[in-house]
Design a protein around this motif. Structure first.
Motif, PDB file in Angstrom:
ATOM      1  N   ILE A 104       5.365   4.643  24.640  1.00  0.00           N
ATOM      2  CA  ILE A 104       5.087   3.860  23.426  1.00  0.00           C
ATOM      3  C   ILE A 104       6.314   3.035  23.048  1.00  0.00           C
ATOM      4  O   ILE A 104       6.199   1.849  22.701  1.00  0.00           O
ATOM      5  CB  ILE A 104       4.663   4.786  22.266  1.00  0.00           C
ATOM      6  N   LYS A 105       7.488   3.630  23.127  1.00  0.00           N
ATOM      7  CA  LYS A 105       8.718   2.909  22.786  1.00  0.00           C
ATOM      8  C   LYS A 105       8.954   1.726  23.734  1.00  0.00           C
ATOM      9  O   LYS A 105       9.390   0.657  23.306  1.00  0.00           O
ATOM     10  CB  LYS A 105       9.922   3.857  22.806  1.00  0.00           C
ATOM     11  N   ILE A 106       8.655   1.914  25.008  1.00  0.00           N
ATOM     12  CA  ILE A 106       8.791   0.821  25.973  1.00  0.00           C
ATOM     13  C   ILE A 106       7.840  -0.315  25.623  1.00  0.00           C
ATOM     14  O   ILE A 106       8.221  -1.493  25.612  1.00  0.00           O
ATOM     15  CB  ILE A 106       8.550   1.339  27.414  1.00  0.00           C
ATOM     16  N   GLU A 107       6.595   0.039  25.302  1.00  0.00           N
ATOM     17  CA  GLU A 107       5.602  -0.981  24.928  1.00  0.00           C
ATOM     18  C   GLU A 107       6.021  -1.707  23.651  1.00  0.00           C
ATOM     19  O   GLU A 107       5.890  -2.925  23.541  1.00  0.00           O
ATOM     20  CB  GLU A 107       4.221  -0.334  24.759  1.00  0.00           C
ATOM     21  N   ALA A 108       6.538  -0.955  22.678  1.00  0.00           N
ATOM     22  CA  ALA A 108       6.990  -1.565  21.421  1.00  0.00           C
ATOM     23  C   ALA A 108       8.163  -2.516  21.685  1.00  0.00           C
ATOM     24  O   ALA A 108       8.227  -3.603  21.104  1.00  0.00           O
ATOM     25  CB  ALA A 108       7.385  -0.474  20.429  1.00  0.00           C
ATOM     26  N   ASN A 109       9.057  -2.113  22.562  1.00  0.00           N
ATOM     27  CA  ASN A 109      10.204  -2.954  22.901  1.00  0.00           C
ATOM     28  C   ASN A 109       9.749  -4.262  23.543  1.00  0.00           C
ATOM     29  O   ASN A 109      10.287  -5.333  23.240  1.00  0.00           O
ATOM     30  CB  ASN A 109      11.150  -2.195  23.833  1.00  0.00           C
ATOM     31  N   LYS A 110       8.742  -4.189  24.399  1.00  0.00           N
ATOM     32  CA  LYS A 110       8.196  -5.406  25.018  1.00  0.00           C
ATOM     33  C   LYS A 110       7.650  -6.358  23.962  1.00  0.00           C
ATOM     34  O   LYS A 110       7.698  -7.578  24.126  1.00  0.00           O
ATOM     35  CB  LYS A 110       7.063  -5.060  25.986  1.00  0.00           C
ATOM     36  N   ARG A 111       7.100  -5.784  22.895  1.00  0.00           N
ATOM     37  CA  ARG A 111       6.509  -6.597  21.819  1.00  0.00           C
ATOM     38  C   ARG A 111       7.517  -6.909  20.715  1.00  0.00           C
ATOM     39  O   ARG A 111       7.173  -7.502  19.702  1.00  0.00           O
ATOM     40  CB  ARG A 111       5.314  -5.867  21.215  1.00  0.00           C
ATOM     41  N   ASP A 112       8.746  -6.450  20.886  1.00  0.00           N
ATOM     42  CA  ASP A 112       9.817  -6.668  19.913  1.00  0.00           C
ATOM     43  C   ASP A 112       9.411  -6.184  18.516  1.00  0.00           C
ATOM     44  O   ASP A 112       9.484  -6.921  17.532  1.00  0.00           O
ATOM     45  CB  ASP A 112      10.220  -8.151  19.877  1.00  0.00           C
ATOM     46  N   MET A 113       8.949  -4.928  18.469  1.00  0.00           N
ATOM     47  CA  MET A 113       8.574  -4.343  17.179  1.00  0.00           C
ATOM     48  C   MET A 113       8.938  -2.863  17.181  1.00  0.00           C
ATOM     49  O   MET A 113       9.061  -2.263  18.249  1.00  0.00           O
ATOM     50  CB  MET A 113       7.083  -4.544  16.892  1.00  0.00           C
ATOM     51  N   PRO A 114       9.129  -2.275  16.014  1.00  0.00           N
ATOM     52  CA  PRO A 114       9.418  -0.833  15.949  1.00  0.00           C
ATOM     53  C   PRO A 114       8.242  -0.019  16.493  1.00  0.00           C
ATOM     54  O   PRO A 114       7.080  -0.377  16.279  1.00  0.00           O
ATOM     55  CB  PRO A 114       9.614  -0.576  14.453  1.00  0.00           C
ATOM     56  N   TYR A 115       8.555   1.060  17.174  1.00  0.00           N
ATOM     57  CA  TYR A 115       7.490   1.838  17.806  1.00  0.00           C
ATOM     58  C   TYR A 115       6.535   2.446  16.777  1.00  0.00           C
ATOM     59  O   TYR A 115       5.344   2.565  17.023  1.00  0.00           O
ATOM     60  CB  TYR A 115       8.054   2.909  18.751  1.00  0.00           C
ATOM     61  N   GLN A 116       7.048   2.825  15.602  1.00  0.00           N
ATOM     62  CA  GLN A 116       6.158   3.384  14.574  1.00  0.00           C
ATOM     63  C   GLN A 116       5.181   2.331  14.060  1.00  0.00           C
ATOM     64  O   GLN A 116       4.022   2.635  13.787  1.00  0.00           O
ATOM     65  CB  GLN A 116       6.972   3.984  13.422  1.00  0.00           C
ATOM     66  N   SER A 117       5.628   1.091  13.962  1.00  0.00           N
ATOM     67  CA  SER A 117       4.735  -0.003  13.552  1.00  0.00           C
ATOM     68  C   SER A 117       3.655  -0.230  14.595  1.00  0.00           C
ATOM     69  O   SER A 117       2.499  -0.486  14.257  1.00  0.00           O
ATOM     70  CB  SER A 117       5.525  -1.296  13.340  1.00  0.00           C
ATOM     71  N   PRO A 130       0.826  -1.203   0.000  1.00  0.00           N
ATOM     72  CA  PRO A 130       0.000   0.000   0.000  1.00  0.00           C
ATOM     73  C   PRO A 130       0.864   1.260   0.000  1.00  0.00           C
ATOM     74  O   PRO A 130       1.971   1.260   0.539  1.00  0.00           O
ATOM     75  CB  PRO A 130      -0.812  -0.107   1.283  1.00  0.00           C
ATOM     76  N   SER A 131       0.362   2.288  -0.619  1.00  0.00           N
ATOM     77  CA  SER A 131       1.068   3.567  -0.618  1.00  0.00           C
ATOM     78  C   SER A 131       1.107   4.117   0.806  1.00  0.00           C
ATOM     79  O   SER A 131       0.172   3.941   1.574  1.00  0.00           O
ATOM     80  CB  SER A 131       0.355   4.570  -1.516  1.00  0.00           C
ATOM     81  N   THR A 132       2.183   4.764   1.119  1.00  0.00           N
ATOM     82  CA  THR A 132       2.296   5.386   2.432  1.00  0.00           C
ATOM     83  C   THR A 132       2.618   6.860   2.260  1.00  0.00           C
ATOM     84  O   THR A 132       3.115   7.289   1.213  1.00  0.00           O
ATOM     85  CB  THR A 132       3.400   4.725   3.292  1.00  0.00           C
ATOM     86  N   LYS A 133       2.318   7.617   3.277  1.00  0.00           N
ATOM     87  CA  LYS A 133       2.616   9.043   3.273  1.00  0.00           C
ATOM     88  C   LYS A 133       3.262   9.386   4.603  1.00  0.00           C
ATOM     89  O   LYS A 133       2.785   8.987   5.664  1.00  0.00           O
ATOM     90  CB  LYS A 133       1.338   9.850   3.084  1.00  0.00           C
ATOM     91  N   THR A 134       4.335  10.121   4.544  1.00  0.00           N
ATOM     92  CA  THR A 134       5.026  10.544   5.749  1.00  0.00           C
ATOM     93  C   THR A 134       4.285  11.735   6.346  1.00  0.00           C
ATOM     94  O   THR A 134       3.909  12.660   5.637  1.00  0.00           O
ATOM     95  CB  THR A 134       6.474  10.944   5.417  1.00  0.00           C
TER      96      THR A 134
END
Length: 90
Positions: A61-74, A44-48
């Motif tokens: 959010i970054k802490i939660e993403a780290n717990k899930r082993d995924m990038p925080y933006q994802s 899919p096309s994305t836009k910044t």
């Protein structure tokens, strides 16, 4: 099967879109001859965008993403998609 109509030539994509919104494609195509298509590399096309968040929220959010082993933006995208989907069902 009746004779199929000739598909007109379109000057623009919007002209073609308007045509197909008001016409039945089965008058122009023999769908019994259709074959499944696969587009495995289609993305899919994305836009910044720029999004300002309080630093403490971004840190959480970054802490939660780290717990899930995924990038925080994802993780942010996943949360947004889930929330939009949930809102549509409501």
């Amino acid at each position: 099967m009746s004779k199929l109509k000739k598909t007109p030539e379109f000057k623009t994509e919007s002209e073609e879109r308007a045509f197909w919104e008001t016409h039945d494609s089965s008058d122009y195509l023999d769908w019994s001859q259709a074959k499944p298509a696969s587009f495995p590399k289609l993305k899919p096309s994305t836009k910044t965008i720029s999004l300002r968040l309080p630093e403490t929220l971004l840190d959480r959010i970054k802490i939660e993403a780290n717990k899930r082993d995924m990038p925080y933006q994802s993780l942010i995208k996943a949360w947004l998609a889930d929330d939009v989907d949930e809102s549509r069902r409501a």
